[in-house]
Design a protein around this motif. Structure first.
Motif, PDB file in Angstrom:
ATOM      1  N   LYS A  78      -6.356 -19.262 -46.208  1.00  0.00           N
ATOM      2  CA  LYS A  78      -5.515 -19.746 -45.109  1.00  0.00           C
ATOM      3  C   LYS A  78      -4.729 -20.926 -45.683  1.00  0.00           C
ATOM      4  O   LYS A  78      -5.321 -21.876 -46.197  1.00  0.00           O
ATOM      5  N   SER A  90       7.162 -19.104 -47.703  1.00  0.00           N
ATOM      6  CA  SER A  90       6.133 -18.558 -46.804  1.00  0.00           C
ATOM      7  C   SER A  90       6.009 -17.052 -46.983  1.00  0.00           C
ATOM      8  O   SER A  90       4.905 -16.506 -47.011  1.00  0.00           O
ATOM      9  N   ALA A  91       7.174 -16.380 -47.076  1.00  0.00           N
ATOM     10  CA  ALA A  91       7.174 -14.920 -47.186  1.00  0.00           C
ATOM     11  C   ALA A  91       6.486 -14.484 -48.486  1.00  0.00           C
ATOM     12  O   ALA A  91       5.697 -13.534 -48.485  1.00  0.00           O
ATOM     13  N   SER A  94       2.870 -14.923 -48.023  1.00  0.00           N
ATOM     14  CA  SER A  94       2.301 -13.977 -47.048  1.00  0.00           C
ATOM     15  C   SER A  94       1.824 -12.683 -47.708  1.00  0.00           C
ATOM     16  O   SER A  94       0.988 -11.974 -47.159  1.00  0.00           O
ATOM     17  N   LYS A  95       2.379 -12.379 -48.887  1.00  0.00           N
ATOM     18  CA  LYS A  95       1.960 -11.166 -49.609  1.00  0.00           C
ATOM     19  C   LYS A  95       0.683 -11.407 -50.413  1.00  0.00           C
ATOM     20  O   LYS A  95       0.106 -10.471 -50.964  1.00  0.00           O
ATOM     21  N   ARG A  99      -3.404 -15.597 -44.243  1.00  0.00           N
ATOM     22  CA  ARG A  99      -2.506 -16.155 -43.240  1.00  0.00           C
ATOM     23  C   ARG A  99      -1.808 -17.421 -43.749  1.00  0.00           C
ATOM     24  O   ARG A  99      -2.435 -18.229 -44.441  1.00  0.00           O
ATOM     25  N   VAL A 100      -0.527 -17.537 -43.393  1.00  0.00           N
ATOM     26  CA  VAL A 100       0.257 -18.714 -43.767  1.00  0.00           C
ATOM     27  C   VAL A 100       0.676 -19.432 -42.490  1.00  0.00           C
ATOM     28  O   VAL A 100       1.239 -18.821 -41.586  1.00  0.00           O
ATOM     29  N   THR A 102       3.111 -22.434 -41.233  1.00  0.00           N
ATOM     30  CA  THR A 102       4.230 -23.185 -41.803  1.00  0.00           C
ATOM     31  C   THR A 102       4.899 -24.042 -40.736  1.00  0.00           C
ATOM     32  O   THR A 102       5.040 -23.616 -39.583  1.00  0.00           O
ATOM     33  N   PHE A 117      11.314 -13.181 -40.685  1.00  0.00           N
ATOM     34  CA  PHE A 117       9.917 -12.693 -40.757  1.00  0.00           C
ATOM     35  C   PHE A 117       9.778 -11.446 -39.882  1.00  0.00           C
ATOM     36  O   PHE A 117       9.133 -10.470 -40.260  1.00  0.00           O
ATOM     37  N   ILE A 122       6.822  -9.114 -41.224  1.00  0.00           N
ATOM     38  CA  ILE A 122       5.739  -9.929 -41.787  1.00  0.00           C
ATOM     39  C   ILE A 122       4.997 -10.531 -40.595  1.00  0.00           C
ATOM     40  O   ILE A 122       5.586 -11.256 -39.798  1.00  0.00           O
ATOM     41  N   ASN A 124       1.752 -12.069 -40.746  1.00  0.00           N
ATOM     42  CA  ASN A 124       0.687 -13.051 -41.007  1.00  0.00           C
ATOM     43  C   ASN A 124       1.224 -14.456 -41.293  1.00  0.00           C
ATOM     44  O   ASN A 124       0.578 -15.246 -41.963  1.00  0.00           O
ATOM     45  N   ILE A 125       2.422 -14.745 -40.771  1.00  0.00           N
ATOM     46  CA  ILE A 125       2.939 -16.117 -40.853  1.00  0.00           C
ATOM     47  C   ILE A 125       2.991 -16.677 -39.436  1.00  0.00           C
ATOM     48  O   ILE A 125       3.533 -16.049 -38.534  1.00  0.00           O
TER      49      ILE A 125
END
Ligand code: SAH
Length: 208
Positions: A78, A90-91, A94-95, A99-100, A102, A117, A122, A124-125
């Motif tokens: 995390k 962030s992107a 995220s891979k 979880r990110v 921001t 996003f 995406i 999980n941001i």
């Protein structure tokens, strides 16, 4: 054309010491052109920072890759990022992690990043509009924290929101220049190591 440039960029990053193939593949997967204003899109895979409006910049791909590598991420992590900007860093993260979280202090930039996003699916941001130096206490503790704006010192809040053994990577202002610093929290203290010279926009308090 962008694809050829992208392959060239990945090779360049590898030659400059980005050895982690997961990071290179995350950079290959994320379309950087989506995070850049239309008039600069032909430069999306040049290894340079570019303007994103509001006097802010998307970081140079090498710096994104280098800071990501210094974070030593693991899939279950995390992560907290201070300075969403375009959303590109962030992107990429995220891979690589679960979880990110921001935080961005300029509302219009955050709205743009959130749209990208969504467009890229995406999920999980998690982002918020606030002064990132205060951290995100509802989500503590973080395994890793990355600051992407030039910072004179690590705030007490940030220092207290990282796990024992956790790593903070930030561009720190030292003697009229900026350097990437990696901090490791060991026994409630931060141990630091200095890396490359960089040039980031300043870390400012409050929101706008
Ligand atoms: N990670 C970004 C880099 C953006 S530039 C990217 O990949 O594009 C740095 C960003 O940090 C700017 O958008 C700036 O508004 C933001 N910023 C500066 N100080 C901040 C603070 N205290 N809290 C949150 N965001 C901050």
């Amino acid at each position: 054309m962008l694809d050829v440039k992208k392959i060239r960029l990945i090779l360049e990053l590898r030659e400059s010491g980005i050895a982690d193939s997961n990071i290179l593949s995350a950079i290959e997967k994320i379309p950087r052109e989506k995070f850049i204003p239309y008039n600069f899109r032909n430069q999306a895979y040049d290894n340079i920072a570019l303007p994103i409006g509001d006097n802010q910049t998307i970081s140079q791909p090498f710096v994104v890759a280098k800071m990501t590598q210094l974070l030593e991420v693991q899939p279950k992590f995390k992560i907290l990022e201070i300075g969403t900007g375009s959303g590109y860093q962030s992107a990429v993260l995220s891979k690589l992690v679960r979880r990110v979280y921001t935080i961005e202090r300029i509302k219009s930039l955050l709205i743009k990043a959130e749209k990208v996003f969504e467009e890229l699916k995406i999920s999980n941001i998690v982002s918020k509009y606030a002064d990132g130096n205060l951290g995100w206490k509802e989500q503590i503790p973080f395994d890793r924290i990355i600051i992407t704006a030039a910072t004179p010192f690590i705030s007490k809040e940030i220092e207290s929101q990282i796990n024992e053994g956790g790593i903070i990577v930030a561009p720190m202002i030292m003697k009229n220049k900026q350097v990437i610093v990696k901090y490791k929290k060991i026994g409630n203290k931060l141990e630091s190591q200095i890396y490359d010279d960089v040039l980031f926009v300043p870390n400012l308090s409050g929101t706008e």
